[in-house]
Design a protein around this motif. Structure first.
Motif, PDB file in Angstrom:
ATOM      1  N   LEU A 243       0.821  -1.195   0.000  1.00 32.89           N
ATOM      2  CA  LEU A 243       0.000   0.000   0.000  1.00 32.89           C
ATOM      3  C   LEU A 243       0.866   1.260   0.000  1.00 32.89           C
ATOM      4  O   LEU A 243       1.942   1.290   0.614  1.00 32.89           O
ATOM      5  CB  LEU A 243      -0.922  -0.007   1.222  1.00 32.89           C
ATOM      6  CG  LEU A 243      -1.867  -1.208   1.325  1.00 32.89           C
ATOM      7  CD1 LEU A 243      -2.721  -1.100   2.576  1.00 32.89           C
ATOM      8  CD2 LEU A 243      -2.748  -1.315   0.095  1.00 32.89           C
ATOM      9  N   THR A 258      -0.357  -4.117   4.636  1.00 35.58           N
ATOM     10  CA  THR A 258      -0.445  -4.939   3.427  1.00 35.58           C
ATOM     11  C   THR A 258      -0.512  -6.411   3.795  1.00 35.58           C
ATOM     12  O   THR A 258      -1.334  -7.168   3.264  1.00 35.58           O
ATOM     13  CB  THR A 258       0.770  -4.685   2.517  1.00 35.58           C
ATOM     14  OG1 THR A 258       0.853  -3.296   2.192  1.00 35.58           O
ATOM     15  CG2 THR A 258       0.663  -5.489   1.222  1.00 35.58           C
ATOM     16  N   ASP A 295       0.509   1.563  -6.893  1.00 32.89           N
ATOM     17  CA  ASP A 295      -0.893   1.699  -6.516  1.00 32.89           C
ATOM     18  C   ASP A 295      -1.752   2.208  -7.662  1.00 32.89           C
ATOM     19  O   ASP A 295      -2.947   2.422  -7.503  1.00 32.89           O
ATOM     20  CB  ASP A 295      -1.040   2.629  -5.306  1.00 32.89           C
ATOM     21  CG  ASP A 295      -0.555   4.046  -5.612  1.00 32.89           C
ATOM     22  OD1 ASP A 295       0.382   4.185  -6.423  1.00 32.89           O
ATOM     23  OD2 ASP A 295      -1.102   5.000  -5.036  1.00 32.89           O
ATOM     24  N   GLY A 314      -4.633  -2.833  -4.651  1.00 32.68           N
ATOM     25  CA  GLY A 314      -3.672  -1.808  -4.275  1.00 32.68           C
ATOM     26  C   GLY A 314      -4.422  -0.594  -3.776  1.00 32.68           C
ATOM     27  O   GLY A 314      -5.656  -0.552  -3.787  1.00 32.68           O
ATOM     28  N   THR A 316      -4.106   3.398  -1.320  1.00 33.65           N
ATOM     29  CA  THR A 316      -3.414   4.415  -0.535  1.00 33.65           C
ATOM     30  C   THR A 316      -4.001   4.490   0.866  1.00 33.65           C
ATOM     31  O   THR A 316      -5.218   4.386   1.045  1.00 33.65           O
ATOM     32  CB  THR A 316      -3.546   5.789  -1.220  1.00 33.65           C
ATOM     33  OG1 THR A 316      -2.995   5.708  -2.541  1.00 33.65           O
ATOM     34  CG2 THR A 316      -2.824   6.866  -0.449  1.00 33.65           C
ATOM     35  N   LEU A 328      -8.794   1.773  -1.345  1.00 32.22           N
ATOM     36  CA  LEU A 328      -8.302   0.539  -1.957  1.00 32.22           C
ATOM     37  C   LEU A 328      -9.171   0.203  -3.159  1.00 32.22           C
ATOM     38  O   LEU A 328     -10.334   0.600  -3.224  1.00 32.22           O
ATOM     39  CB  LEU A 328      -8.357  -0.618  -0.948  1.00 32.22           C
ATOM     40  CG  LEU A 328      -7.683  -0.388   0.400  1.00 32.22           C
ATOM     41  CD1 LEU A 328      -7.913  -1.601   1.303  1.00 32.22           C
ATOM     42  CD2 LEU A 328      -6.205  -0.132   0.234  1.00 32.22           C
TER      43      LEU A 328
END
Length: 443
Positions: A243, A258, A295, A314, A316, A328
């Motif tokens: 992440l 993660t 990401d 992926g 943030t 996500l």
């Protein structure tokens, strides 16, 4: 307390580094050290839980069943309300033919999480392999009612029926399993083998009664003992890239989050997951290179193609004022489109993000591919346009979760109705707003 936290963070960082380098034994040594820290049980029980859970996974990969069992029991003792822990211990027993013990663990898991399709499926298989064929059949039929598109459940029900001499019913279910997963060579081989051996199996059943079960299981050992492969063959293969952290979190905490998301996916069992160690090894062998966090859609698609994944996750995580923001998404590797997004804000300390990962994994695991008729209907939906600008330009635009471009941007064919827009740029506060898109109008 601060000294203990620092020590735990250092150990977890060492374990992660070892795992990234393919040194599972080094990671095991680090996490074992964490479990032996004085006062960790009293002051940092969540960290102790994570350490035992991580050790269990590493030891399973190392095929150290005895020690993996020890740590799974330890994590259950620390958190007896987590259904996934009981399921994992049951799966360990199942895989090593300890079926009666496995059934007890699955039953406990279902008490905490009633109606879970995969746990019900695993319980049915354990009961069947323990010798209670009729009860095993009933439980597998229930599992199929809970998830009618699970090819693994269909296949195992076929085996159960075949064992009872219900040949035509069994062959029908094998055919259904192949309809659900037509490219599965394992299922195809299983069907061909059963078609070739049906007559002989019936004859043996009549002659030797209960001995037939042993003969049958021996004849298909190469397939049935590969239970995890059969059960998960129809599942989508997925993985999670580390992440991206925007603010308020350390890189080590991003790695832990993660791993937490990965482990939750594994626990839930809806997807076949490429774990961190295998992910990193494969990407390294394939010469995958990235600058910064992976990401964005293009990076996730590239990584997913190398991993042989169907979907990639992926996103943030960052701090905005007193709240943590989590964004996500699930990307389809074939189309590059975002199938689903998860956007939430959480208050409290960083430990709230562990719950966020659990919630995200649960929501993503509910995703189902859309029926063709529904997809066609959606293409005819009424749409409008949305124009997004910012000063300065070059900010990232998120529409209902997925990254859809940068400012200034004109987003076309947006379904009419309310949508959430988030605009972010490094060095600036994020902007979030709910907008209403009207038919054939640019908002």
């Amino acid at each position: 307390m601060t000294e203990l936290k620092d020590k735990i963070e250092e150990i977890f960082s060492q374990a992660d580094q070892s795992a990234r380098q393919g040194d599972r034994l080094g990671a095991i040594a680090s996490l074992t050290e964490a479990t032996s820290l004085p006062e960790i049980a009293q002051q940092e029980p969540l960290s102790l839980e994570c350490a035992h859970w991580g050790l269990a996974g590493l030891l399973i990969a190392e095929r150290d069943v005895k020690q993996a069992e020890v740590h799974l029991k330890a994590v259950i003792k620390l958190n007896p309300q987590e259904a996934g822990y009981f399921q994992e211990l049951g799966a360990l027993y199942n895989y090593h033919a300890r079926f009666q013990e496995a059934a007890l663990q699955f039953e406990q898991s279902l008490k905490l999480r009633p109606g879970h399709p995969e746990t019900t499926h695993l319980l049915g298989w354990a009961v069947f392999m323990s010798g209670d064929l009729k009860r095993g059949q009933k439980i597998l039929e229930l599992a199929l009612e809970l998830d009618e598109n699970n090819a693994g459940t269909v296949n195992d029900l076929a085996v159960c029926l075949m064992e009872q001499g219900k040949i035509k019913e069994a062959q029908g279910f094998i055919g259904k399993a192949l309809e659900l997963d037509p490219d599965n060579e394992l299922l195809r081989s299983f069907r061909e083998m059963l078609e070739g051996k049906t007559g002989r199996l019936i004859k043996r059943k009549k002659q030797k009664g209960e001995t037939m079960r042993k003969i049958f299981c021996g004849a298909v050992a190469a397939i049935l003992l590969a239970l995890p492969a059969v059960a998960s063959a129809q599942k989508l293969q997925v993985s999670v890239m580390d992440l991206n952290v925007t603010s308020g979190l350390t890189p080590q905490e991003a790695v832990m989050l993660t791993d937490c998301l990965l482990n939750e996916f594994i626990t839930i069992g809806a997807f076949k997951v490429v774990d961190r160690s295998n992910r990193d090894n494969i990407l390294k062998e394939q010469g995958f290179q990235q600058s910064g966090a992976c990401d964005q859609g293009a990076c996730l698609v590239e990584a997913g193609q190398l991993l042989g994944a169907h979907k990639m996750f992926g996103g943030t995580v960052g701090k905005m004022g007193v709240k943590y923001a989590v964004q996500l998404r699930m990307i389809d590797v074939k189309t590059g489109e975002a199938d689903m997004a998860f956007t939430r804000q959480y208050s409290g300390d960083v430990s709230a993000l562990l719950d966020a990962m659990k919630e995200a994994a649960t929501e993503f695991s509910k995703w189902k591919s859309k029926p063709k008729a529904q997809a066609i209907a959606e293409t005819k939906a009424e749409t409008g346009n949305l124009k997004v600008v910012s000063t300065p330009a070059g900010a990232t635009i998120f529409l209902d979760g997925p990254d859809v471009g940068t400012t200034p941007g004109l987003l076309t064919k947006i379904e009419i109705g309310e949508h959430q827009i988030i605009v972010t740029r490094d060095g600036y506060s994020s902007f979030s707003k709910t907008v209403t898109v009207a038919k054939n109008i640019t908002t």
